[in-house]
Design a protein around this motif. Structure first.
Motif, PDB file in Angstrom:
ATOM      1  N   GLY A 247      29.917   8.144  19.801  1.00  0.00           N
ATOM      2  CA  GLY A 247      30.142   9.192  20.790  1.00  0.00           C
ATOM      3  C   GLY A 247      31.286   8.880  21.738  1.00  0.00           C
ATOM      4  N   LYS A 248      31.426   7.613  22.111  1.00  0.00           N
ATOM      5  CA  LYS A 248      32.538   7.214  22.986  1.00  0.00           C
ATOM      6  C   LYS A 248      33.872   7.502  22.307  1.00  0.00           C
ATOM      7  CE  LYS A 248      34.258   3.253  25.706  1.00  0.00           C
ATOM      8  NZ  LYS A 248      35.622   3.115  25.185  1.00  0.00           N
ATOM      9  N   ALA A 249      33.972   7.201  21.020  1.00  0.00           N
ATOM     10  CA  ALA A 249      35.215   7.454  20.290  1.00  0.00           C
ATOM     11  C   ALA A 249      35.514   8.946  20.220  1.00  0.00           C
ATOM     12  CB  ALA A 249      35.125   6.866  18.886  1.00  0.00           C
ATOM     13  N   ARG A 250      34.481   9.762  20.002  1.00  0.00           N
ATOM     14  CA  ARG A 250      34.697  11.211  19.928  1.00  0.00           C
ATOM     15  C   ARG A 250      35.106  11.776  21.285  1.00  0.00           C
ATOM     16  NH1 ARG A 250      29.433  12.676  16.113  1.00  0.00           N
ATOM     17  NH2 ARG A 250      30.334  11.865  14.163  1.00  0.00           N
ATOM     18  N   PHE A 251      34.461  11.297  22.345  1.00  0.00           N
ATOM     19  CA  PHE A 251      34.834  11.753  23.679  1.00  0.00           C
ATOM     20  C   PHE A 251      36.278  11.369  23.992  1.00  0.00           C
ATOM     21  CE2 PHE A 251      35.436  10.534  28.141  1.00  0.00           C
ATOM     22  CZ  PHE A 251      35.307  11.785  28.737  1.00  0.00           C
ATOM     23  N   GLU A 252      36.652  10.135  23.655  1.00  0.00           N
ATOM     24  CA  GLU A 252      38.005   9.671  23.964  1.00  0.00           C
ATOM     25  C   GLU A 252      39.058  10.439  23.171  1.00  0.00           C
ATOM     26  OE1 GLU A 252      37.684   5.481  23.344  1.00  0.00           O
ATOM     27  OE2 GLU A 252      36.999   5.118  25.404  1.00  0.00           O
ATOM     28  N   LYS A 253      38.697  10.896  21.979  1.00  0.00           N
ATOM     29  CA  LYS A 253      39.623  11.719  21.206  1.00  0.00           C
ATOM     30  C   LYS A 253      39.892  13.031  21.950  1.00  0.00           C
ATOM     31  CE  LYS A 253      39.094  11.760  16.780  1.00  0.00           C
ATOM     32  NZ  LYS A 253      38.545  12.017  15.420  1.00  0.00           N
ATOM     33  N   ALA A 254      38.835  13.622  22.499  1.00  0.00           N
ATOM     34  CA  ALA A 254      38.984  14.853  23.269  1.00  0.00           C
ATOM     35  C   ALA A 254      39.751  14.589  24.563  1.00  0.00           C
ATOM     36  CB  ALA A 254      37.614  15.448  23.572  1.00  0.00           C
ATOM     37  N   LEU A 255      39.434  13.483  25.229  1.00  0.00           N
ATOM     38  CA  LEU A 255      40.089  13.172  26.499  1.00  0.00           C
ATOM     39  C   LEU A 255      41.570  12.916  26.306  1.00  0.00           C
ATOM     40  CD1 LEU A 255      39.734  12.667  29.536  1.00  0.00           C
ATOM     41  CD2 LEU A 255      39.264  10.261  28.998  1.00  0.00           C
ATOM     42  N   GLU A 256      41.939  12.259  25.221  1.00  0.00           N
ATOM     43  CA  GLU A 256      43.344  11.950  24.960  1.00  0.00           C
ATOM     44  C   GLU A 256      44.176  13.223  24.850  1.00  0.00           C
ATOM     45  OE1 GLU A 256      46.827   9.965  24.372  1.00  0.00           O
ATOM     46  OE2 GLU A 256      44.900   9.134  25.006  1.00  0.00           O
ATOM     47  N   ALA A 257      43.585  14.283  24.304  1.00  0.00           N
ATOM     48  CA  ALA A 257      44.311  15.549  24.131  1.00  0.00           C
ATOM     49  C   ALA A 257      44.175  16.478  25.336  1.00  0.00           C
ATOM     50  CB  ALA A 257      43.806  16.258  22.872  1.00  0.00           C
ATOM     51  N   PHE A 258      43.391  16.081  26.328  1.00  0.00           N
ATOM     52  CA  PHE A 258      43.144  16.933  27.488  1.00  0.00           C
ATOM     53  C   PHE A 258      44.345  16.885  28.428  1.00  0.00           C
ATOM     54  CE2 PHE A 258      40.829  17.593  31.663  1.00  0.00           C
ATOM     55  CZ  PHE A 258      40.576  18.938  31.447  1.00  0.00           C
TER      56      PHE A 258
ATOM     57  N   ALA B 156      26.107  12.286  20.471  1.00  0.00           N
ATOM     58  CA  ALA B 156      27.480  12.035  20.003  1.00  0.00           C
ATOM     59  C   ALA B 156      28.042  13.316  19.404  1.00  0.00           C
ATOM     60  CB  ALA B 156      27.497  10.897  18.993  1.00  0.00           C
ATOM     61  N   GLN B 157      28.351  14.268  20.264  1.00  0.00           N
ATOM     62  CA  GLN B 157      28.844  15.569  19.825  1.00  0.00           C
ATOM     63  C   GLN B 157      30.239  15.441  19.213  1.00  0.00           C
ATOM     64  OE1 GLN B 157      27.053  18.282  19.912  1.00  0.00           O
ATOM     65  NE2 GLN B 157      25.360  17.664  21.238  1.00  0.00           N
ATOM     66  N   PRO B 158      30.633  16.434  18.404  1.00  0.00           N
ATOM     67  CA  PRO B 158      32.019  16.431  17.884  1.00  0.00           C
ATOM     68  C   PRO B 158      33.030  16.501  19.017  1.00  0.00           C
ATOM     69  CG  PRO B 158      30.640  18.027  16.702  1.00  0.00           C
ATOM     70  CD  PRO B 158      29.830  17.548  17.878  1.00  0.00           C
ATOM     71  N   ALA B 159      34.222  16.030  18.765  1.00  0.00           N
ATOM     72  CA  ALA B 159      35.276  16.019  19.793  1.00  0.00           C
ATOM     73  C   ALA B 159      35.523  17.424  20.340  1.00  0.00           C
ATOM     74  CB  ALA B 159      36.561  15.441  19.210  1.00  0.00           C
ATOM     75  N   GLU B 160      35.366  18.448  19.486  1.00  0.00           N
ATOM     76  CA  GLU B 160      35.622  19.822  19.926  1.00  0.00           C
ATOM     77  C   GLU B 160      34.672  20.246  21.045  1.00  0.00           C
ATOM     78  OE1 GLU B 160      35.117  18.864  16.822  1.00  0.00           O
ATOM     79  OE2 GLU B 160      37.134  19.068  15.947  1.00  0.00           O
ATOM     80  N   VAL B 161      33.442  19.742  21.021  1.00  0.00           N
ATOM     81  CA  VAL B 161      32.478  20.071  22.071  1.00  0.00           C
ATOM     82  C   VAL B 161      32.917  19.448  23.388  1.00  0.00           C
ATOM     83  CG1 VAL B 161      30.081  19.782  22.845  1.00  0.00           C
ATOM     84  CG2 VAL B 161      30.571  20.343  20.446  1.00  0.00           C
ATOM     85  N   PHE B 162      33.378  18.218  23.330  1.00  0.00           N
ATOM     86  CA  PHE B 162      33.863  17.562  24.544  1.00  0.00           C
ATOM     87  C   PHE B 162      35.115  18.265  25.081  1.00  0.00           C
ATOM     88  CE2 PHE B 162      31.635  13.842  22.554  1.00  0.00           C
ATOM     89  CZ  PHE B 162      30.652  13.728  23.520  1.00  0.00           C
ATOM     90  N   THR B 163      35.986  18.692  24.187  1.00  0.00           N
ATOM     91  CA  THR B 163      37.185  19.416  24.613  1.00  0.00           C
ATOM     92  C   THR B 163      36.810  20.682  25.370  1.00  0.00           C
ATOM     93  OG1 THR B 163      38.501  18.576  22.767  1.00  0.00           O
ATOM     94  CG2 THR B 163      39.261  20.610  23.813  1.00  0.00           C
ATOM     95  N   GLN B 164      35.873  21.436  24.820  1.00  0.00           N
ATOM     96  CA  GLN B 164      35.429  22.668  25.463  1.00  0.00           C
ATOM     97  C   GLN B 164      34.801  22.382  26.824  1.00  0.00           C
ATOM     98  OE1 GLN B 164      32.593  24.876  23.143  1.00  0.00           O
ATOM     99  NE2 GLN B 164      32.350  26.481  24.675  1.00  0.00           N
TER     100      GLN B 164
END
Length: 239
Positions: free
Chosen positions: A17-28, A197-205
């Protein structure tokens, strides 16, 4: 904006989940204005420090499944981790009490090295052959030093069972108050919670929505008081 992440080093989905969140954060777009704080959560807080054992039998016993099914679950986790670019040992891992690691994470937080240490702990636990449980305190000191902490500072914390203990327990109480009964658990600006550990798209939203709903700054008073700006500082006026 502040994002708080409740997690446990023994939790594989926290690692993913940390990796997925960081993927979203990097593109934020506003990532440089997002503060990430890691909070403590023990999956097995009553576990004795001497109770160290292999992961697969533990999973089988906990969920009432066969060891073959438990191994299949570990293999699935390995696949999920690999999809996020993470190394994951699906065989011969052990587990145990994580309280001391949480205490060291609070030391790292005080020194601005928390994210570095939690990532090193995750990698050591899930990807490396050496155990973070069976080798004792010096193994944790070694990992703390790799994160940029002072070895003596880490040893002092480990030698004092009360050091940062209250901070760990406070995090865990707060998780319960927020309704978190599992991890990872993400809280954005104390307004939105995301479980698992949601998909990165959920964190992006979620990041986009939370940022967009931040209240505008309200000025308490603007009476022309002197200030400095891009063109220089106001000349003091005689009063």
């Amino acid at each position: 904006m502040r994002v708080e992440i409740w997690s446990d080093i023994a939790c594989p989905w926290c690692y993913v989940g940390k990796a997925r969140f960081e993927k979203a954060l990097e593109a934020f777009p506003h990532r440089d204005q997002v503060e990430v704080v890691h909070r403590s959560f023990e999956l097995d807080p009553g576990r004795d420090k001497t109770d160290i054992g292999p992961v697969v039998p533990m999973i089988a016993k906990k969920y009432g499944i066969s060891e073959t099914q438990a191994q299949d679950a570990e293999d699935n986790l390995g696949t999920q981790a690999a999809a996020e670019g993470l190394a994951y040992r699906t065989r011969d891992r052990d587990n145990g009490n994580t309280f001391d690691m949480h205490r060291l994470l609070h030391l790292a937080k005080a020194q601005g090295r928390q994210d570095e240490l939690i990532q090193i702990f995750y990698k050591a636990n899930f990807a490396e052959e050496r155990s973070v449980f069976a080798e004792g305190g010096e193994r944790l000191v070694e990992l703390a030093v790799a994160a940029g902490l002072d070895a003596d500072d880490a040893r002092k914390v480990l030698a004092d069972p009360n050091a940062y203990a209250d901070d760990v327990r406070a995090d865990e109480r707060e998780a319960a108050e927020l309704g978190a009964n599992g991890v990872p658990f993400f809280v954005l600006d104390r307004k939105y919670g995301i479980s698992g550990a949601q998909p990165a798209e959920v964190f992006t939203q979620a990041l986009t929505q939370a940022w967009g709903e931040r209240p505008p700054l309200t000025l308490i008073e603007d009476n022309g008081a002197e200030a400095c700006g891009p063109d220089g500082c106001a000349v003091p006026q005689q009063r």
